[in-house]
Enzyme design. Structure first.
Site, PDB file in Angstrom:
ATOM      1  N   HIS A   1       0.806  -1.230   0.000  1.00 42.26           N
ATOM      2  CA  HIS A   1       0.000   0.000   0.000  1.00 42.26           C
ATOM      3  C   HIS A   1       0.834   1.274   0.000  1.00 42.26           C
ATOM      4  O   HIS A   1       0.290   2.364  -0.155  1.00 42.26           O
ATOM      5  CB  HIS A   1      -0.962   0.024   1.198  1.00 42.26           C
ATOM      6  CG  HIS A   1      -0.281   0.365   2.500  1.00 42.26           C
ATOM      7  ND1 HIS A   1       0.478  -0.545   3.194  1.00 42.26           N
ATOM      8  CD2 HIS A   1      -0.228   1.523   3.210  1.00 42.26           C
ATOM      9  CE1 HIS A   1       0.956   0.021   4.283  1.00 42.26           C
ATOM     10  NE2 HIS A   1       0.555   1.283   4.322  1.00 42.26           N
TER      11      HIS A   1
HETATM   12  C1  UD1 Z   1      -2.278   5.588   5.797  1.00 43.53           C
HETATM   13  C2  UD1 Z   1      -1.021   6.132   6.474  1.00 43.53           C
HETATM   14  C3  UD1 Z   1       0.053   5.057   6.484  1.00 43.53           C
HETATM   15  C4  UD1 Z   1      -0.467   3.758   7.068  1.00 43.53           C
HETATM   16  C5  UD1 Z   1      -1.728   3.353   6.325  1.00 43.53           C
HETATM   17  C6  UD1 Z   1      -2.325   2.080   6.873  1.00 43.53           C
HETATM   18  C7  UD1 Z   1      -0.557   8.549   6.170  1.00 43.53           C
HETATM   19  C8  UD1 Z   1       0.297   9.541   5.462  1.00 43.53           C
HETATM   20  N1  UD1 Z   1      -0.467   7.276   5.730  1.00 43.53           N
HETATM   21  O1  UD1 Z   1      -1.936   5.311   4.437  1.00 43.53           O
HETATM   22  O2  UD1 Z   1       1.128   5.515   7.292  1.00 43.53           O
HETATM   23  O3  UD1 Z   1       0.524   2.754   6.935  1.00 43.53           O
HETATM   24  O4  UD1 Z   1      -2.682   4.415   6.441  1.00 43.53           O
HETATM   25  O5  UD1 Z   1      -3.320   1.572   6.021  1.00 43.53           O
HETATM   26  O6  UD1 Z   1      -1.262   8.907   7.087  1.00 43.53           O
HETATM   27  N2  UD1 Z   1      -9.074   4.945   0.973  1.00 43.53           N
HETATM   28  C9  UD1 Z   1     -10.269   4.285   0.845  1.00 43.53           C
HETATM   29  N3  UD1 Z   1     -10.965   3.990   1.994  1.00 43.53           N
HETATM   30  C10 UD1 Z   1     -10.506   4.311   3.230  1.00 43.53           C
HETATM   31  C11 UD1 Z   1      -9.291   5.001   3.329  1.00 43.53           C
HETATM   32  C12 UD1 Z   1      -8.579   5.305   2.195  1.00 43.53           C
HETATM   33  O7  UD1 Z   1     -10.722   3.957  -0.237  1.00 43.53           O
HETATM   34  O8  UD1 Z   1     -11.189   3.996   4.222  1.00 43.53           O
HETATM   35  C13 UD1 Z   1      -8.300   5.233  -0.249  1.00 43.53           C
HETATM   36  C14 UD1 Z   1      -8.503   6.638  -0.765  1.00 43.53           C
HETATM   37  O9  UD1 Z   1      -8.424   6.590  -2.149  1.00 43.53           O
HETATM   38  C15 UD1 Z   1      -7.288   7.358  -0.213  1.00 43.53           C
HETATM   39  C16 UD1 Z   1      -6.229   6.283  -0.241  1.00 43.53           C
HETATM   40  O10 UD1 Z   1      -6.924   5.072   0.052  1.00 43.53           O
HETATM   41  O11 UD1 Z   1      -6.938   8.483  -0.946  1.00 43.53           O
HETATM   42  C17 UD1 Z   1      -5.120   6.490   0.746  1.00 43.53           C
HETATM   43  O12 UD1 Z   1      -5.642   6.654   2.058  1.00 43.53           O
HETATM   44  P1  UD1 Z   1      -4.828   7.526   3.146  1.00 43.53           P
HETATM   45  O13 UD1 Z   1      -5.529   7.506   4.438  1.00 43.53           O
HETATM   46  O14 UD1 Z   1      -4.513   8.856   2.561  1.00 43.53           O
HETATM   47  O15 UD1 Z   1      -3.445   6.780   3.247  1.00 43.53           O
HETATM   48  P2  UD1 Z   1      -3.070   5.224   3.340  1.00 43.53           P
HETATM   49  O16 UD1 Z   1      -2.387   4.836   2.063  1.00 43.53           O
HETATM   50  O17 UD1 Z   1      -4.201   4.382   3.812  1.00 43.53           O
END
Ligand code: UD1
Length: 364
Positions: free
Chosen positions: A207
């Site tokens: 991820h």
């Molecule tokens: C975040 C943390 C990372 C952690 C990870 C665990 C930051 C910078 N990153 O990364 O340190 O290891 O969580 O999973 O805080 N999305 C969904 N549904 C959700 C959440 C996210 O579809 O419930 C998708 C969205 O397109 C979003 C992308 O995932 O833009 C990334 O989500 P985000 O919370 O920004 O970062 P993670 O990659 O999950």
């Protein structure tokens, strides 16, 4: 003592489970604020229900966005909550955007901040998490380090006086759930179609933006997994699915079988059923280690350097350049014969966290 825990992303919920259980055995008031950084049921709700965490007292519902939008939204939504609650401690977890926003909102209101999982360093300044954790450590009042290595990093940055070795609260939960899984207290995990848990298979997750967002790198990693001689159960994070679609990369190819992220007990059961793990997750590297499975980490470095000893964990800095035979030999290597030590503690870190917060409050 009144403590507000600020959480938002999946790995923080695992740590919260240990901390909430420890606070539940005391007279202290523990308030849970969920920022809403993760909102899919797979990434959030199933951790509350599956790990017996009380429902959040406050839900900020910020959702996804660029780093600035997400961090800023948590910051502005938290200000009135912390102002109204006036806790003795604001407890922030790990290294996500929710962590740095929680710490900033608190220090600007002169509220004491404790940072759980302080002192971890990758020294990779491309990682958003590295900035989040360094900045949080430098503004927090109490640094709860999981390992001796983390304590050394904090001392090197002049933060020794505020640092305490607490141990790793993830161990508390991982070992508790492992015992429940082995006692048959959880249903079998929902593994991807085509994975037979009675036969050898590898468990994989990806991820990190550095792996998912560059089409050439993502394609090389998926191609390498597809060519492995054993089935691979790929538990796909929403970011991986979105980026693969965007780049036109088929995830389900060759040996790769794609499934959804698992609830925590399902993940522990899946690691135990697997013959090894391939990942870029910090938590999963450590879970593999605690559950005695070899791990192959698709990153140039790890914060959890203790897992590298004796080859329990092995780094793949540059997946583009590795030959299929080398991938295969690495990912399917047997576990080292000698058992590993217990550098992450004995499963009682959350109680120590509560004690250290009580002591630091008395000193203040
Ligand atoms: C975040 C943390 C990372 C952690 C990870 C665990 C930051 C910078 N990153 O990364 O340190 O290891 O969580 O999973 O805080 N999305 C969904 N549904 C959700 C959440 C996210 O579809 O419930 C998708 C969205 O397109 C979003 C992308 O995932 O833009 C990334 O989500 P985000 O919370 O920004 O970062 P993670 O990659 O999950």
């Amino acid at each position: 003592m009144k403590v507000i825990s600020i959480v938002g992303a999946r790995p923080q919920l695992v740590k919260l489970a240990a901390v909430a259980a420890a606070f539940a055995q005391t007279e202290h008031q523990h308030v849970i604020v969920h920022t809403g950084q993760h909102y899919d049921a797979d990434l959030s709700d199933v951790f509350f229900s599956g790990l017996g965490i009380p429902d959040p007292d406050v839900h900020l519902g910020v959702g996804s966005g660029s780093h600035g939008v997400q961090t800023g939204s948590v910051l502005s939504a938290l200000d009135p909550v912390l102002d109204a609650e006036q806790p003795d401690w604001v407890l922030v977890y790990g290294d996500t955007n929710s962590t740095i926003a929680g710490a900033l909102s608190a220090v600007k209101q002169h509220l004491p901040v404790a940072h759980l999982e302080a002192g971890l360093r990758s020294f990779n300044r491309r990682m958003p998490e590295e900035h989040n954790r360094v900045l949080t450590d430098h503004c927090a009042d109490l640094l709860l380090a999981p390992t001796e290595e983390a304590m050394r990093h904090l001392a090197n940055e002049g933060l020794a006086e505020r640092s305490e070795l607490a141990g790793d609260v993830m161990v508390d939960i991982c070992l508790r759930i492992r015992d429940a899984v082995l006692a048959g207290e959880h249903p079998a995990p929902a593994l991807p179609e085509g994975i037979d848990p009675t036969q050898p298979f590898l468990l994989a997750t990806l991820h990190r933006p550095d792996n998912t967002d560059d089409p050439e790198r993502l394609s090389a990693i998926i191609g390498a997994l597809a060519a492995l001689p054993v089935p691979v159960a790929l538990l796909a994070h929403p970011r991986l699915i979105a980026r693969a679609q965007q780049h036109g990369i088929e995830l389900a190819q060759g040996s790769v079988h794609v499934g959804r992220p698992l609830p925590y007990a399902g993940l522990v059961a899946a690691v135990l059923a697997s013959s090894g793990v391939v990942t870029d997750s910090g938590g999963l590297q450590k879970e593999a280690y605690l559950l005695d499975r070899v791990c192959t980490t698709v990153r140039p470095e790890t914060e959890w350097v203790e897992t590298l000893e004796d080859g329990w964990n092995h780094l793949v800095p540059d997946p583009h350049t590795m030959a299929p035979a080398d991938w295969s030999a690495l990912a399917t290597r047997p576990a080292p014969e000698a058992p590993h030590g217990a550098p992450y503690g004995d499963g009682t870190a959350a109680q120590r966290v509560v004690k250290l917060m009580e002591q630091a409050m008395r000193r203040a």
